[in-house]
Design a protein around this motif. Sequence first.
Motif, PDB file in Angstrom:
ATOM      1  N   VAL A  69      15.597  -7.853 -14.258  1.00 39.02           N
ATOM      2  CA  VAL A  69      16.264  -6.644 -14.767  1.00 39.02           C
ATOM      3  C   VAL A  69      15.235  -5.787 -15.433  1.00 39.02           C
ATOM      4  O   VAL A  69      14.452  -6.260 -16.419  1.00 39.02           O
ATOM      5  N   LEU A  84      27.931  -9.298 -13.064  1.00 40.53           N
ATOM      6  CA  LEU A  84      28.089 -10.368 -12.470  1.00 40.53           C
ATOM      7  C   LEU A  84      28.847  -9.988 -11.133  1.00 40.53           C
ATOM      8  O   LEU A  84      28.559 -10.807 -10.129  1.00 40.53           O
ATOM      9  N   LEU A 127      21.419 -17.028 -13.745  1.00 39.64           N
ATOM     10  CA  LEU A 127      20.862 -15.781 -13.155  1.00 39.64           C
ATOM     11  C   LEU A 127      19.297 -16.075 -13.045  1.00 39.64           C
ATOM     12  O   LEU A 127      18.436 -15.051 -13.071  1.00 39.64           O
ATOM     13  N   ALA A 132      18.205 -14.478 -16.718  1.00 41.04           N
ATOM     14  CA  ALA A 132      17.377 -13.261 -16.142  1.00 41.04           C
ATOM     15  C   ALA A 132      16.162 -13.127 -16.672  1.00 41.04           C
ATOM     16  O   ALA A 132      16.063 -13.329 -18.007  1.00 41.04           O
ATOM     17  N   LEU A 154      22.027 -10.886 -20.455  1.00 42.33           N
ATOM     18  CA  LEU A 154      21.686 -11.385 -18.971  1.00 42.33           C
ATOM     19  C   LEU A 154      20.455 -12.212 -19.125  1.00 42.33           C
ATOM     20  O   LEU A 154      20.238 -13.295 -18.440  1.00 42.33           O
ATOM     21  N   VAL A 199      14.181 -10.151 -18.197  1.00 42.28           N
ATOM     22  CA  VAL A 199      14.641  -8.788 -18.594  1.00 42.28           C
ATOM     23  C   VAL A 199      13.197  -8.322 -19.418  1.00 42.28           C
ATOM     24  O   VAL A 199      12.953  -8.522 -20.037  1.00 42.28           O
ATOM     25  N   VAL A 249      28.430  -6.583 -18.592  1.00 38.52           N
ATOM     26  CA  VAL A 249      27.753  -7.895 -18.074  1.00 38.52           C
ATOM     27  C   VAL A 249      28.729  -8.249 -16.918  1.00 38.52           C
ATOM     28  O   VAL A 249      28.386  -8.682 -15.969  1.00 38.52           O
TER      29      VAL A 249
END
Length: 415
Positions: A14, A190, A9, A35, A30, A37, A186
């Motif tokens: 996020v 995805l 990610l 990601a 995540l 976040v 999650v």
Amino acid sequence: MARPLSGPLAGIRVVEIASFVAVPAAGALLADLGAEVIKVEVPWGEIFRHSRPKLAGFVNDFPAGPPFQMDNRGKRSLALDLALPQAREALSKVIARADLVITNVLPERLAKYHLDPDHLRRERPELIFGRVSGYGVDGPRADDPAFDYTAFWALSGLMDSMRDPAAPPAWMRPGVGDHSASLALVAGILAALRTRDAGGGGQVVDVTLQQIGYYINGNDTAYALVTGELPPRHDRKAPRNPLWNHYPCGGRPSGGRPGEGERWLFLVMIDSDRYWPALCRALDREALATDPRFIDAIARYQNARELVALLDDLFAERSLEAWGEAFARERLIWAPMRTLDEAVRDANAEATGCFASVEHPQFGRFRTVAPPLKLSAHPMPGTAVAPLLSADTAAVLREAGVDEETVALLVAVAS
């Protein structure tokens, strides 16, 4: 050999507007997956951040909330008081740069601050909006506050199901339903990201704690739906399969508290005919294997009360450790009922990476629970630290293009 990815990610941003467990736990996963976040908090920090062990009844303490550290690892902290119009405007600019917004804020409160999916996705249909609610956003209880204790545990039938006959209602430990919900959130995110990447645009991902309760208890729920009946309770003294039952044996837990009772072992041999002779050998009672009362699964069911009483007496003769050695020789399916302080010292758990060691710049070194999955091409050690309150407020706001005067105001409010 393929090069390891920097993170599946990587490049996904996020914004997490949430407190307590379910959505923050999803945010941590995540972040584990690469990601960025950004956790939006009130300036004084959410309650969970300050849940030190002594406040929960422990003797030993820690200078922060250990569950908060677990469920907020790898994030950035943006502290905002949304009562201020400048904070709401600044947050809108942060969200404008995001791929995902995840939240557990009630619908009416989201609408009040123009953070509801209809408002946010009107001009940005590619935005993915993930939310966890107690009872769903379409029914009569959409704006009812909830914890997993209520929606997941009590309302779904789990609280009643998880007790022996004549026992009082079972008590759930913290976060059980929430962590289950985080995995569902999650998974949905995805799928939504894949859809968006294929040109399908963004969407809303909804997870409800009540539905998670029905799903986690899916076997019993499915029976109840087709029969209209309450699933039969397990009676330890007269089970349908005495080889799928728990038994007390000699000894107490190491370091156990007075009054905790005997050690227990849990036999889980669902295919009982296959394992009955081996269990008899482990018991040093091979003659039982051909005893007409217990010769097959039907006979053992018909004489279950007699067999359980016999097994109770036999298991009481030896310690849990001794039975473990005997069962290992016969490769029986069983487990000791451990206390949690024993369980976290399990050698197999250590060997397979169930726990992570975190080096925190303020709190020092401590152990925590590692992520619940592994990827061969992307390490997920769970060693990232949770952010200090408001540690990233100025940087996140500047990155979003917020003017310096407003940045200074909001940082001052968060200090």
